[in-house]
Design an enzyme around this catalytic site. Structure first.
Site, PDB file in Angstrom:
ATOM      1  N   GLU A   8       0.858  -1.177   0.000  1.00 50.47           N
ATOM      2  CA  GLU A   8       0.000   0.000   0.000  1.00 50.47           C
ATOM      3  C   GLU A   8       0.900   1.235   0.000  1.00 50.47           C
ATOM      4  O   GLU A   8       1.756   1.370   0.874  1.00 50.47           O
ATOM      5  CB  GLU A   8      -0.922  -0.003   1.220  1.00 50.47           C
ATOM      6  CG  GLU A   8      -1.916  -1.153   1.200  1.00 50.47           C
ATOM      7  CD  GLU A   8      -2.801  -1.162   2.427  1.00 50.47           C
ATOM      8  OE1 GLU A   8      -4.021  -0.979   2.281  1.00 50.47           O
ATOM      9  OE2 GLU A   8      -2.267  -1.352   3.538  1.00 50.47           O
ATOM     10  N   ASP A 128     -16.065  -4.680  -0.985  1.00 46.02           N
ATOM     11  CA  ASP A 128     -15.644  -4.313   0.369  1.00 46.02           C
ATOM     12  C   ASP A 128     -16.856  -4.267   1.284  1.00 46.02           C
ATOM     13  O   ASP A 128     -17.816  -3.542   1.019  1.00 46.02           O
ATOM     14  CB  ASP A 128     -14.953  -2.943   0.350  1.00 46.02           C
ATOM     15  CG  ASP A 128     -13.742  -2.930  -0.570  1.00 46.02           C
ATOM     16  OD1 ASP A 128     -13.031  -3.947  -0.621  1.00 46.02           O
ATOM     17  OD2 ASP A 128     -13.502  -1.906  -1.231  1.00 46.02           O
TER      18      ASP A 128
END
Length: 248
Positions: A8, A128
């Protein structure tokens, strides 16, 4: 099962988030490019990269990601802030093996359908979930559609796969419950499912391997924290050979 070591990026640095909170990033003091190259050197065929600056709408890490693509032997799957067709096309043109799309798939499904048709097996759907709700805009807003119906609406689209994230799993407790959420969604779709947020130890890799329709898992924080060794995870994820009968 494919292990996707995950990086990330925020302001050119490797970070990890708690429940997707961009303002609470934990920084890993490692070189992002060397980290990705190291993952490939250890045997990773795929690497997942999330651009958190693109998620926030505050620039991007495009130059760094392009360098990762051009200098790394592994295929790079990119997610984060892909909210237009032009953005998806740009990343594919720069060499991304796959592009992950979430919010755009909720808000403009026809655009994502057309992208998947133009780029079969290069578009990945992001699902998600937080407390049973489908989340968009970098986990900040709840969508009106339930996750199962959202997945079903893409049954006839040539996706490369679906990344399912149970955001509650970021807390680290009730891993059995979180795995149940992901395995339940995996059973409801024909697309191969990539689990996210369920691997904290090597044992978690072993368990995931036997869940039906789980084709892979993203592993990020656990690798950086050294709770999981990549080479061990890759070995555990390999298919177990069937026993062979011995004849006299």
């Amino acid at each position: 099962m494919i292990i996707y070591p995950t990086v990330e990026l925020q302001n050119g640095k490797c970070v990890s988030l708690q429940r997707g909170r961009l303002e609470e990033a934990s920084i890993w003091h490692v070189d992002p490019l060397e980290t990705v190259q190291g993952f490939a050197a250890q045997g990773a065929d795929w690497i997942h990269v999330t651009d958190l600056d693109a998620v926030a709408g505050e620039g991007s890490n495009d130059a760094l990601i392009e360098e990762m693509i051009t200098t790394t032997s592994a295929a790079i799957q990119i997610g984060g802030g892909v909210r237009t067709a032009d953005r998806a096309e740009y990343l594919i043109d720069k060499g991304a093996a796959r592009v992950v799309i979430g919010t755009l798939a909720v808000q403009a499904p026809q655009i994502v359908r057309e992208l998947a048709i133009r780029h079969p097996d290069q578009i990945v759907l992001a699902v998600d979930i937080f407390q049973g709700k489908l989340m968009t805009e970098g986990w900040r807003n709840a969508g009106a559609m339930v996750p199962e119906d959202f997945l079903k609406s893409y049954d006839d689209v040539p996706l490369a796969g679906v990344i399912v994230t149970d955001i509650d799993a970021d807390i680290g407790d009730d891993q059995e419950g979180h795995l149940s959420v992901i395995s339940g969604l995996a059973a409801s779709t024909k697309h191969p499912v990539i689990a996210r947020g369920t691997v904290n130890t090597a044992d978690d890799v072993s368990r995931l391997k036997y869940v039906s329709n789980i084709s892979g898992t993203l592993v990020g924080r656990a690798l950086f924290a050294k709770d999981v060794e990549l080479e061990e995870a890759l070995a555990l994820a390999q298919a177990t050979p069937e026993p062979k009968a011995h004849f006299q």
